[in-house]
Design a protein around this motif. Structure first.
Motif, PDB file in Angstrom:
ATOM      1  N   GLU A  50       0.827  -1.212   0.000  1.00 28.39           N
ATOM      2  CA  GLU A  50       0.000   0.000   0.000  1.00 28.39           C
ATOM      3  C   GLU A  50       0.860   1.259   0.000  1.00 28.39           C
ATOM      4  N   GLY A  51       1.946   1.224   0.765  1.00 25.01           N
ATOM      5  CA  GLY A  51       2.848   2.372   0.801  1.00 25.01           C
ATOM      6  C   GLY A  51       3.545   2.578  -0.527  1.00 25.01           C
ATOM      7  N   LEU A  52       3.951   1.493  -1.161  1.00 19.46           N
ATOM      8  CA  LEU A  52       4.574   1.572  -2.484  1.00 19.46           C
ATOM      9  C   LEU A  52       3.588   2.116  -3.502  1.00 19.46           C
ATOM     10  N   TYR A  53       2.369   1.619  -3.444  1.00 18.62           N
ATOM     11  CA  TYR A  53       1.319   2.064  -4.376  1.00 18.62           C
ATOM     12  C   TYR A  53       1.049   3.563  -4.213  1.00 18.62           C
ATOM     13  N   ALA A  54       1.011   4.022  -2.956  1.00 16.59           N
ATOM     14  CA  ALA A  54       0.740   5.433  -2.692  1.00 16.59           C
ATOM     15  C   ALA A  54       1.803   6.331  -3.311  1.00 16.59           C
ATOM     16  N   VAL A  55       3.067   5.938  -3.215  1.00 16.90           N
ATOM     17  CA  VAL A  55       4.150   6.738  -3.781  1.00 16.90           C
ATOM     18  C   VAL A  55       4.066   6.750  -5.305  1.00 16.90           C
ATOM     19  N   VAL A  56       3.776   5.584  -5.902  1.00 14.60           N
ATOM     20  CA  VAL A  56       3.641   5.497  -7.363  1.00 14.60           C
ATOM     21  C   VAL A  56       2.526   6.415  -7.842  1.00 14.60           C
ATOM     22  N   VAL A  57       1.360   6.335  -7.199  1.00 16.83           N
ATOM     23  CA  VAL A  57       0.215   7.155  -7.605  1.00 16.83           C
ATOM     24  C   VAL A  57       0.518   8.637  -7.446  1.00 16.83           C
ATOM     25  N   ASP A  58       1.090   9.013  -6.319  1.00 20.91           N
ATOM     26  CA  ASP A  58       1.384  10.430  -6.077  1.00 20.91           C
ATOM     27  C   ASP A  58       2.388  10.974  -7.096  1.00 20.91           C
ATOM     28  N   ARG A  59       3.356  10.163  -7.484  1.00 25.28           N
ATOM     29  CA  ARG A  59       4.337  10.597  -8.491  1.00 25.28           C
ATOM     30  C   ARG A  59       3.652  10.864  -9.831  1.00 25.28           C
ATOM     31  N   GLU A  60       2.795   9.934 -10.245  1.00 28.22           N
ATOM     32  CA  GLU A  60       2.102  10.105 -11.518  1.00 28.22           C
ATOM     33  C   GLU A  60       1.141  11.283 -11.458  1.00 28.22           C
ATOM     34  N   PHE A  61       0.491  11.435 -10.329  1.00 27.93           N
ATOM     35  CA  PHE A  61      -0.423  12.566 -10.094  1.00 27.93           C
ATOM     36  C   PHE A  61       0.301  13.887 -10.311  1.00 27.93           C
ATOM     37  N   GLU A  62       1.429  14.054  -9.641  1.00 29.41           N
ATOM     38  CA  GLU A  62       2.180  15.305  -9.723  1.00 29.41           C
ATOM     39  C   GLU A  62       2.748  15.528 -11.126  1.00 29.41           C
ATOM     40  N   LYS A  63       3.174  14.442 -11.772  1.00 33.71           N
ATOM     41  CA  LYS A  63       3.742  14.563 -13.118  1.00 33.71           C
ATOM     42  C   LYS A  63       2.701  15.073 -14.113  1.00 33.71           C
ATOM     43  N   LEU A  64       1.524  14.451 -14.110  1.00 30.90           N
ATOM     44  CA  LEU A  64       0.481  14.847 -15.057  1.00 30.90           C
ATOM     45  C   LEU A  64      -0.063  16.230 -14.721  1.00 30.90           C
ATOM     46  N   LEU A  65      -0.258  16.522 -13.444  1.00 32.89           N
ATOM     47  CA  LEU A  65      -0.760  17.842 -13.053  1.00 32.89           C
ATOM     48  C   LEU A  65       0.197  18.937 -13.500  1.00 32.89           C
ATOM     49  N   ALA A  66       1.498  18.699 -13.370  1.00 35.51           N
ATOM     50  CA  ALA A  66       2.495  19.692 -13.776  1.00 35.51           C
ATOM     51  C   ALA A  66       2.443  19.931 -15.282  1.00 35.51           C
TER      52      ALA A  66
END
Length: 231
Positions: A50-66
């Motif tokens: 779950e912790g690994l998944y959270a980091v992966v999702v947050d990275r993709e979130f920030e990348k696309l938002l930027a």
């Protein structure tokens, strides 16, 4: 391998597995086996899948938002803003299909704010600001900007999810048709939409000439009909 390198390796492997199977369909054992490490190593770095998944999702979130935010702020003309934002999303999908697949999955409690719904909300906020200024400039009620922002973002998001699997036509053509509908509306669709302003002007001139020719032909037919009635 350093601790930082190991962490990045686990993130890359987790990203691939989560895109294929989702969080629930992926086990810590599979992640560890793919990385060539024991399960405790995964727990050491992320506390679990779950912790690994959270980091992966947050990275993709920030990348696309930027990417979307940059597209909306880098262009001056409002049509260009829409074009750049559509292209930014499609380019992200084309270059990061695993990341986008993860983002559009149902979010889990362990993902924090990085769900697709919250991403769309962030983007809608950026679009709302742009639309409010444009509405005010044209004398429209800027209170409607939030509603129109949701409409535009929803349309772009859905076409992105559809294109993720079909991948046809090319992203530039998809973006051109998307902007065609969003900018012109159903009643004013361009026959041959393009992101190139020169091509659009040329097409507009062609349509105007065709309309003039049709009008002249109709007028000639009317004159001929009147003469026939008089004769």
């Amino acid at each position: 391998m350093t601790g930082k390198e190991r962490r990045e390796q686990l993130l890359t492997i987790g990203r691939t597995l989560f895109a294929e199977r989702g969080l629930d369909g992926t086990s810590v054992e599979e992640i560890a086996a793919a990385a060539g490490v024991s399960k405790p190593v995964v727990y050491e770095h992320f506390g679990g899948k779950e912790g690994l998944y959270a980091v992966v999702v947050d990275r993709e979130f920030e990348k696309l938002l930027a990417l979307i935010t940059e597209a909306l702020t880098s262009a001056i003309h409002y049509r260009s803003k829409l074009e750049k934002a559509a292209l930014a999303l499609l380019a992200y999908i084309e270059e990061n299909p695993d990341g986008f697949r993860i983002l559009v999955r149902d979010s889990h409690g362990g993902t924090g704010t990085g769900s697709f719904a919250s991403l769309l909300s962030e983007i809608a906020g950026e679009v709302e600001y742009v639309l409010a200024r444009e509405f005010d400039r044209h004398g429209y009620d800027d209170k409607n900007a939030p509603m129109y922002a949701q409409m535009l973002v929803g349309m772009v998001a859905l076409i992105g999810q559809w294109w993720l699997d079909v991948r046809k036509p090319k992203r530039e053509e998809v973006a051109a048709h998307l902007v065609n509908l969003a900018w012109n509306g159903l009643s004013g669709l361009e026959v041959r939409p393009s992101l190139d302003p020169k091509r659009r002007r040329k097409e507009q001139e062609r349509r105007e000439k065709a309309a003039e020719k049709a009008a002249a032909k109709a007028e000639k037919a009317q004159r001929k009909a009147r003469r026939a009635e008089q004769g």
